[in-house]
Write a protein that holds these residues in place. Sequence first.
Motif, mmCIF file in Angstrom:
data_model
loop_
_atom_site.group_PDB
_atom_site.id
_atom_site.type_symbol
_atom_site.label_atom_id
_atom_site.label_comp_id
_atom_site.label_asym_id
_atom_site.label_seq_id
_atom_site.Cartn_x
_atom_site.Cartn_y
_atom_site.Cartn_z
ATOM 1 N N ARG A 216 0.828 -1.205 0.000
ATOM 2 C CA ARG A 216 0.000 0.000 0.000
ATOM 3 C C ARG A 216 0.864 1.258 0.000
ATOM 4 O O ARG A 216 0.559 2.241 -0.669
ATOM 5 C CB ARG A 216 -0.923 -0.008 1.211
ATOM 6 C CG ARG A 216 -1.890 1.126 1.230
ATOM 7 C CD ARG A 216 -2.858 0.988 2.375
ATOM 8 N NE ARG A 216 -3.771 2.108 2.377
ATOM 9 C CZ ARG A 216 -4.603 2.379 3.342
ATOM 10 N NH1 ARG A 216 -4.657 1.584 4.398
ATOM 11 N NH2 ARG A 216 -5.394 3.415 3.290
ATOM 12 N N ALA A 217 1.957 1.221 0.739
ATOM 13 C CA ALA A 217 2.871 2.364 0.778
ATOM 14 C C ALA A 217 3.496 2.608 -0.591
ATOM 15 O O ALA A 217 3.617 3.758 -1.035
ATOM 16 C CB ALA A 217 3.945 2.134 1.829
ATOM 17 N N ARG B 71 2.198 1.699 -3.489
ATOM 18 C CA ARG B 71 1.134 2.212 -4.364
ATOM 19 C C ARG B 71 0.942 3.706 -4.146
ATOM 20 O O ARG B 71 0.720 4.466 -5.089
ATOM 21 C CB ARG B 71 -0.180 1.484 -4.114
ATOM 22 C CG ARG B 71 -0.304 0.179 -4.830
ATOM 23 C CD ARG B 71 -1.734 -0.336 -4.867
ATOM 24 N NE ARG B 71 -2.476 -0.223 -3.643
ATOM 25 C CZ ARG B 71 -2.575 -1.175 -2.708
ATOM 26 N NH1 ARG B 71 -1.970 -2.333 -2.891
ATOM 27 N NH2 ARG B 71 -3.280 -0.986 -1.615
ATOM 28 N N GLY B 72 1.026 4.137 -2.898
ATOM 29 C CA GLY B 72 0.924 5.563 -2.594
ATOM 30 C C GLY B 72 2.055 6.362 -3.211
ATOM 31 O O GLY B 72 1.848 7.470 -3.719
ATOM 32 N N LEU B 73 3.256 5.802 -3.181
ATOM 33 C CA LEU B 73 4.404 6.458 -3.815
ATOM 34 C C LEU B 73 4.182 6.575 -5.321
ATOM 35 O O LEU B 73 4.419 7.627 -5.915
ATOM 36 C CB LEU B 73 5.685 5.680 -3.521
ATOM 37 C CG LEU B 73 6.955 6.177 -4.213
ATOM 38 C CD1 LEU B 73 7.321 7.562 -3.711
ATOM 39 C CD2 LEU B 73 8.085 5.189 -3.982
ATOM 40 N N ALA C 96 1.266 6.519 -6.945
ATOM 41 C CA ALA C 96 0.154 7.440 -7.202
ATOM 42 C C ALA C 96 0.600 8.882 -7.004
ATOM 43 O O ALA C 96 0.247 9.766 -7.798
ATOM 44 C CB ALA C 96 -1.022 7.110 -6.297
ATOM 45 N N GLY C 97 1.392 9.125 -5.983
ATOM 46 C CA GLY C 97 1.900 10.477 -5.755
ATOM 47 C C GLY C 97 2.775 10.950 -6.896
ATOM 48 O O GLY C 97 2.729 12.121 -7.299
ATOM 49 N N THR D 193 -3.517 6.339 -11.873
ATOM 50 C CA THR D 193 -3.338 6.118 -10.435
ATOM 51 C C THR D 193 -4.255 5.012 -9.923
ATOM 52 O O THR D 193 -3.896 4.301 -8.992
ATOM 53 C CB THR D 193 -3.594 7.405 -9.627
ATOM 54 O OG1 THR D 193 -4.931 7.835 -9.850
ATOM 55 C CG2 THR D 193 -2.633 8.499 -10.012
ATOM 56 N N ARG E 91 -3.322 -0.723 -8.284
ATOM 57 C CA ARG E 91 -3.657 -1.844 -7.403
ATOM 58 C C ARG E 91 -3.547 -3.192 -8.118
ATOM 59 O O ARG E 91 -3.580 -4.236 -7.495
ATOM 60 C CB ARG E 91 -5.041 -1.664 -6.805
ATOM 61 C CG ARG E 91 -6.169 -1.849 -7.794
ATOM 62 C CD ARG E 91 -7.493 -1.572 -7.176
ATOM 63 N NE ARG E 91 -7.604 -0.129 -7.067
ATOM 64 C CZ ARG E 91 -8.722 0.522 -6.929
ATOM 65 N NH1 ARG E 91 -9.841 -0.124 -6.840
ATOM 66 N NH2 ARG E 91 -8.744 1.828 -6.881
ATOM 67 N N ARG F 254 9.619 -0.353 -5.353
ATOM 68 C CA ARG F 254 8.577 -1.395 -5.319
ATOM 69 C C ARG F 254 9.204 -2.782 -5.250
ATOM 70 O O ARG F 254 8.746 -3.648 -4.502
ATOM 71 C CB ARG F 254 7.701 -1.285 -6.566
ATOM 72 C CG ARG F 254 6.614 -2.335 -6.623
ATOM 73 C CD ARG F 254 5.763 -2.141 -7.879
ATOM 74 N NE ARG F 254 4.713 -3.123 -7.917
ATOM 75 C CZ ARG F 254 4.552 -3.977 -8.914
ATOM 76 N NH1 ARG F 254 5.357 -3.963 -9.957
ATOM 77 N NH2 ARG F 254 3.574 -4.852 -8.883
#
Length: 151
Positions: A48-49, A51-53, A55-56, A99, A103, A146
């Motif tokens: 999840r972290a 994925r956040g990177l 997406a950011g 973004t 997932r 990743r």
Amino acid sequence: MTEHSHPNEAGAGTTPEGPAGHKPGEARERELQLSLGGKPSGLRNPSRAVRGLGAGTLVLEALVLLLALMPIWVLRPPGGSMAAVTVALVAVVVSMALTATLRFPWGWHLVSVFQVALLLLGFLHWAFAVVGVVFGLTWAYVLYVRRTVAR
């Protein structure tokens, strides 16, 4: 009946903590991860972290593409069309839409293809090539993180 077996007592029904406040299964899980050659990342949910990177990074890329609209418009050839501006706006929308695909495993590949496409759009206007190089390298780093963090 002992004093710790009373059902109304605080903490009844919870998993007992081991040394240093760890749950009993945590040590075994950590040993298993270390035996497989990985270092524990210290994150509760590494995927999840990451994925956040990702997406950011895509949101930042969309913002930079929006900011590139003015140089693309001002530095177009005399009598040039609005094709580069239209392509930049489409790239902003695509970047934001990508973004949601992070997932899925195929979403990461799709974003990589988007980075290459953005680099190739440099033939339309040099600003796309600049954004493509900068965010292509950034995306390569995100993929490295990743691979190392979210095994």
